[in-house]
Scaffold this active site. Structure first.
Site, PDB file in Angstrom:
ATOM      1  N   CYS A  25     -36.584 -36.801 -15.685  1.00 55.62           N
ATOM      2  CA  CYS A  25     -37.119 -36.525 -17.126  1.00 55.62           C
ATOM      3  C   CYS A  25     -38.127 -35.382 -17.252  1.00 55.62           C
ATOM      4  O   CYS A  25     -38.419 -34.757 -18.436  1.00 55.62           O
ATOM      5  CB  CYS A  25     -37.961 -37.890 -17.665  1.00 55.62           C
ATOM      6  SG  CYS A  25     -36.785 -39.127 -17.804  1.00 55.62           S
ATOM      7  N   HIS A  69     -31.174 -32.492 -33.778  1.00 58.27           N
ATOM      8  CA  HIS A  69     -30.850 -31.302 -33.122  1.00 58.27           C
ATOM      9  C   HIS A  69     -31.840 -30.325 -32.931  1.00 58.27           C
ATOM     10  O   HIS A  69     -31.907 -29.045 -33.358  1.00 58.27           O
ATOM     11  CB  HIS A  69     -29.690 -30.569 -33.759  1.00 58.27           C
ATOM     12  CG  HIS A  69     -28.330 -31.504 -33.724  1.00 58.27           C
ATOM     13  ND1 HIS A  69     -27.868 -32.321 -34.437  1.00 58.27           N
ATOM     14  CD2 HIS A  69     -27.473 -31.280 -32.691  1.00 58.27           C
ATOM     15  CE1 HIS A  69     -26.925 -32.925 -33.785  1.00 58.27           C
ATOM     16  NE2 HIS A  69     -26.259 -32.122 -32.867  1.00 58.27           N
ATOM     17  N   GLU A 107     -33.254 -44.247 -26.390  1.00 59.51           N
ATOM     18  CA  GLU A 107     -32.806 -43.079 -25.670  1.00 59.51           C
ATOM     19  C   GLU A 107     -31.262 -43.282 -25.277  1.00 59.51           C
ATOM     20  O   GLU A 107     -30.565 -42.410 -25.011  1.00 59.51           O
ATOM     21  CB  GLU A 107     -33.767 -42.571 -24.714  1.00 59.51           C
ATOM     22  CG  GLU A 107     -35.036 -42.289 -25.212  1.00 59.51           C
ATOM     23  CD  GLU A 107     -36.110 -41.373 -23.931  1.00 59.51           C
ATOM     24  OE1 GLU A 107     -36.812 -40.546 -24.366  1.00 59.51           O
ATOM     25  OE2 GLU A 107     -35.701 -42.017 -22.846  1.00 59.51           O
TER      26      GLU A 107
END
Length: 117
Positions: A25, A69, A107
């Site tokens: 991550c 985005h 996620e």
């Protein structure tokens, strides 16, 4: 208690730079996020709703305009963990809809974080 939930989706990148460099991550990566807002009330309004789902349209506009985005590290101001996002969306929703009782953020299809005071 009556509870309703509505789901929202967006895609974004992030990086948890405070983690060790060998942590996956810590590298730049992205997710297709799912945000679920929950509202609760002991009684229904005169229309028979906790709240009309249409009233939640501002959350979709906020997510689309601010998060979709985007690079989350430039948006949130705190580490862009699912936990911090759940708290962020909870606070945003609660300021508009006092019936807000929880927000969950995913996620991946197998991971969820929830903020519920």
């Amino acid at each position: 208690m009556f509870r309703i939930r509505k789901e929202f989706h967006f895609s974004a990148s992030h990086r948890l730079a405070h983690l060790p460099p060998d942590h996956q991550c810590a590298r730049l990566h992205g997710h297709n996020y799912v945000v679920v807002v929950e509202l609760a009330a002991e009684t229904l309004n005169r229309d028979g709703f906790v709240r009309d789902y249409h009233d939640l349209a501002p959350l979709k506009a906020y997510i689309d305009g601010t998060f979709d985005h985007r690079h989350l590290d430039e948006v949130l101001g705190v580490p862009s963990t699912a936990e911090n996002m759940a708290r962020h969306f909870y606070d945003w929703c609660r300021a508009r809809w006092p019936e807000t009782s929880a927000v969950a953020v995913s996620e991946t299809p197998k991971t969820w974080a929830e903020y519920r005071p």
